[in-house]
Structure formats: structure tokens, C-alpha cells
Motif scaffolding. Structure first.
Motif, PDB file in Angstrom:
ATOM      1  N   VAL A  39       0.839  -1.201   0.000  1.00  0.00           N
ATOM      2  CA  VAL A  39       0.000   0.000   0.000  1.00  0.00           C
ATOM      3  C   VAL A  39       0.876   1.253   0.000  1.00  0.00           C
ATOM      4  N   GLY A  40       1.938   1.232   0.795  1.00  0.00           N
ATOM      5  CA  GLY A  40       2.838   2.388   0.850  1.00  0.00           C
ATOM      6  C   GLY A  40       3.526   2.644  -0.473  1.00  0.00           C
ATOM      7  N   CYS A  41       3.942   1.569  -1.161  1.00  0.00           N
ATOM      8  CA  CYS A  41       4.570   1.743  -2.475  1.00  0.00           C
ATOM      9  C   CYS A  41       3.580   2.314  -3.474  1.00  0.00           C
ATOM     10  N   PHE A  42       2.342   1.823  -3.445  1.00  0.00           N
ATOM     11  CA  PHE A  42       1.337   2.333  -4.370  1.00  0.00           C
ATOM     12  C   PHE A  42       1.040   3.799  -4.107  1.00  0.00           C
ATOM     13  N   VAL A  43       0.797   4.144  -2.846  1.00  0.00           N
ATOM     14  CA  VAL A  43       0.497   5.537  -2.498  1.00  0.00           C
ATOM     15  C   VAL A  43       1.705   6.426  -2.782  1.00  0.00           C
ATOM     16  N   GLY A  44       2.900   5.952  -2.419  1.00  0.00           N
ATOM     17  CA  GLY A  44       4.101   6.729  -2.688  1.00  0.00           C
ATOM     18  C   GLY A  44       4.328   6.949  -4.170  1.00  0.00           C
ATOM     19  N   TYR A  45       4.079   5.911  -4.958  1.00  0.00           N
ATOM     20  CA  TYR A  45       4.228   6.029  -6.410  1.00  0.00           C
ATOM     21  C   TYR A  45       3.279   7.086  -6.968  1.00  0.00           C
ATOM     22  N   GLN A  46       2.023   7.053  -6.516  1.00  0.00           N
ATOM     23  CA  GLN A  46       1.052   8.026  -7.004  1.00  0.00           C
ATOM     24  C   GLN A  46       1.402   9.447  -6.558  1.00  0.00           C
ATOM     25  N   LEU A  47       1.865   9.600  -5.324  1.00  0.00           N
ATOM     26  CA  LEU A  47       2.232  10.936  -4.841  1.00  0.00           C
ATOM     27  C   LEU A  47       3.452  11.488  -5.570  1.00  0.00           C
ATOM     28  N   VAL A  48       4.440  10.638  -5.787  1.00  0.00           N
ATOM     29  CA  VAL A  48       5.636  11.094  -6.500  1.00  0.00           C
ATOM     30  C   VAL A  48       5.297  11.407  -7.948  1.00  0.00           C
ATOM     31  N   LYS A  49       4.440  10.587  -8.549  1.00  0.00           N
ATOM     32  CA  LYS A  49       4.039  10.850  -9.925  1.00  0.00           C
ATOM     33  C   LYS A  49       3.278  12.167 -10.015  1.00  0.00           C
ATOM     34  N   ARG A  50       2.438  12.450  -9.043  1.00  0.00           N
ATOM     35  CA  ARG A  50       1.704  13.724  -9.006  1.00  0.00           C
ATOM     36  C   ARG A  50       2.675  14.900  -8.851  1.00  0.00           C
ATOM     37  N   ALA A  51       3.673  14.751  -7.976  1.00  0.00           N
ATOM     38  CA  ALA A  51       4.658  15.822  -7.777  1.00  0.00           C
ATOM     39  C   ALA A  51       5.469  16.048  -9.048  1.00  0.00           C
ATOM     40  N   GLU A  52       5.856  14.967  -9.730  1.00  0.00           N
ATOM     41  CA  GLU A  52       6.602  15.110 -10.987  1.00  0.00           C
ATOM     42  C   GLU A  52       5.749  15.820 -12.037  1.00  0.00           C
ATOM     43  N   TYR A  53       4.460  15.504 -12.076  1.00  0.00           N
ATOM     44  CA  TYR A  53       3.558  16.164 -13.018  1.00  0.00           C
ATOM     45  C   TYR A  53       3.443  17.653 -12.718  1.00  0.00           C
ATOM     46  N   VAL A  54       3.285  18.000 -11.454  1.00  0.00           N
ATOM     47  CA  VAL A  54       3.143  19.418 -11.075  1.00  0.00           C
ATOM     48  C   VAL A  54       4.418  20.182 -11.431  1.00  0.00           C
ATOM     49  N   HIS A  55       5.580  19.592 -11.153  1.00  0.00           N
ATOM     50  CA  HIS A  55       6.834  20.264 -11.483  1.00  0.00           C
ATOM     51  C   HIS A  55       7.005  20.396 -12.995  1.00  0.00           C
ATOM     52  N   ALA A  56       6.621  19.368 -13.752  1.00  0.00           N
ATOM     53  CA  ALA A  56       6.717  19.443 -15.212  1.00  0.00           C
ATOM     54  C   ALA A  56       5.779  20.515 -15.762  1.00  0.00           C
ATOM     55  N   LYS A  57       4.612  20.644 -15.170  1.00  0.00           N
ATOM     56  CA  LYS A  57       3.655  21.659 -15.608  1.00  0.00           C
ATOM     57  C   LYS A  57       4.188  23.067 -15.336  1.00  0.00           C
ATOM     58  N   ARG A  60       6.955  23.793 -17.802  1.00  0.00           N
ATOM     59  CA  ARG A  60       6.412  24.091 -19.127  1.00  0.00           C
ATOM     60  C   ARG A  60       5.888  25.521 -19.177  1.00  0.00           C
ATOM     61  N   GLU A  61       5.183  25.960 -18.131  1.00  0.00           N
ATOM     62  CA  GLU A  61       4.657  27.321 -18.117  1.00  0.00           C
ATOM     63  C   GLU A  61       5.772  28.362 -18.063  1.00  0.00           C
ATOM     64  N   LEU A  62       6.820  28.079 -17.283  1.00  0.00           N
ATOM     65  CA  LEU A  62       7.942  29.026 -17.207  1.00  0.00           C
ATOM     66  C   LEU A  62       8.677  29.127 -18.532  1.00  0.00           C
ATOM     67  N   PHE A  63       8.946  27.989 -19.179  1.00  0.00           N
ATOM     68  CA  PHE A  63       9.650  28.024 -20.463  1.00  0.00           C
ATOM     69  C   PHE A  63       8.797  28.687 -21.541  1.00  0.00           C
ATOM     70  N   GLU A  64       7.475  28.502 -21.453  1.00  0.00           N
ATOM     71  CA  GLU A  64       6.587  29.176 -22.394  1.00  0.00           C
ATOM     72  C   GLU A  64       6.629  30.688 -22.174  1.00  0.00           C
ATOM     73  N   TYR A  65       6.667  31.118 -20.920  1.00  0.00           N
ATOM     74  CA  TYR A  65       6.757  32.552 -20.618  1.00  0.00           C
ATOM     75  C   TYR A  65       8.085  33.122 -21.123  1.00  0.00           C
ATOM     76  N   ILE A  66       9.164  32.372 -20.912  1.00  0.00           N
ATOM     77  CA  ILE A  66      10.481  32.834 -21.377  1.00  0.00           C
ATOM     78  C   ILE A  66      10.493  32.922 -22.899  1.00  0.00           C
ATOM     79  N   ARG A  67       9.849  31.959 -23.563  1.00  0.00           N
ATOM     80  CA  ARG A  67       9.828  31.966 -25.028  1.00  0.00           C
ATOM     81  C   ARG A  67       9.036  33.163 -25.564  1.00  0.00           C
ATOM     82  N   HIS A  68       7.961  33.565 -24.861  1.00  0.00           N
ATOM     83  CA  HIS A  68       7.146  34.690 -25.321  1.00  0.00           C
ATOM     84  C   HIS A  68       7.707  36.047 -24.898  1.00  0.00           C
ATOM     85  N   HIS A  69       8.625  36.098 -23.947  1.00  0.00           N
ATOM     86  CA  HIS A  69       9.212  37.356 -23.483  1.00  0.00           C
ATOM     87  C   HIS A  69      10.741  37.275 -23.530  1.00  0.00           C
ATOM     88  N   PRO A  70      11.334  37.174 -24.712  1.00  0.00           N
ATOM     89  CA  PRO A  70      12.794  37.033 -24.793  1.00  0.00           C
ATOM     90  C   PRO A  70      13.546  38.290 -24.367  1.00  0.00           C
TER      91      PRO A  70
END
Length: 93
Positions: A39-57, A60-70
Motif C-alpha cells: 500500500v505504501g509503495c502504491f500511495v508513494g508512487y502516485q504521490l511522487v508521480k503527481r509531484a513530478e507532473y506538477v513540477h513538469a507543468k 512548461r509554463e515558465l519556459f513558455e513565458y520565457i519563449r514569449h518574453h525574450p
């Protein structure tokens, strides 16, 4: 799962073993330890995957902002020396 958006499925699986493993508790049967570990591995996997998704998002938003405001993110050609950044040291007695 509603916990993770559909676009998070394209991210690679997060490294679970590099995040750290907690010790076992001394009481309880082996079946409980296996159950809680699963259960801990499953919950930990989902939490880490969620954190990786939030950081990737956010990335992506920061690089998009940098690309639009060079203009705001131009590389500085002139480097300052450390002596120019710090003030002169005058000891107080």
C-alpha cells in the motif's frame, strides 16, 4: 484516477527507490508488513508521480513565458568581479 490529469500519463515513471525507504516496525505479522509495504509503495508512487507532473507543468509554463518574453531574459555579456559586488570591509572597534 481523478488525482492525475490525462496529460501526466506521458511522463516517465518517477524513481521511487531514490526517495528513501523507512524502517520496519517491530510488531505485527509479516503479512501486515507486506500489505503495508504494498500500500505504501502504491500511495508513494502516485504521490511522487503527481509531484513530478506538477513540477513538469510549472516548468512548461515558465519556459513558455520565457519563449514569449525574450527581451526580459537576455544573456548578460558583461560579468562583474566579486570585488565589484561586495562593499569594502571596515572593521568596527
Amino acid at each position: 484516477m481523478a488525482f492525475l490529469p490525462d496529460e501526466s500519463r506521458s511522463l516517465p515513471p518517477p524513481p521511487l527507490l531514490n526517495k528513501g525507504v523507512r524502517g520496519w516496525r517491530g510488531h505485527g505479522g509479516v503479512h501486515r508488513q507486506v500489505l503495508f509495504a504494498t500500500v505504501g509503495c502504491f500511495v508513494g508512487y502516485q504521490l511522487v508521480k503527481r509531484a513530478e507532473y506538477v513540477h513538469a507543468k510549472v516548468d512548461r509554463e515558465l519556459f513558455e513565458y520565457i519563449r514569449h518574453h525574450p527581451v526580459d531574459f537576455q544573456a548578460k555579456t558583461e560579468k562583474k568581479r566579486i570585488g565589484e559586488l561586495l562593499e569594502d570591509f571596515h572593521p568596527v572597534r
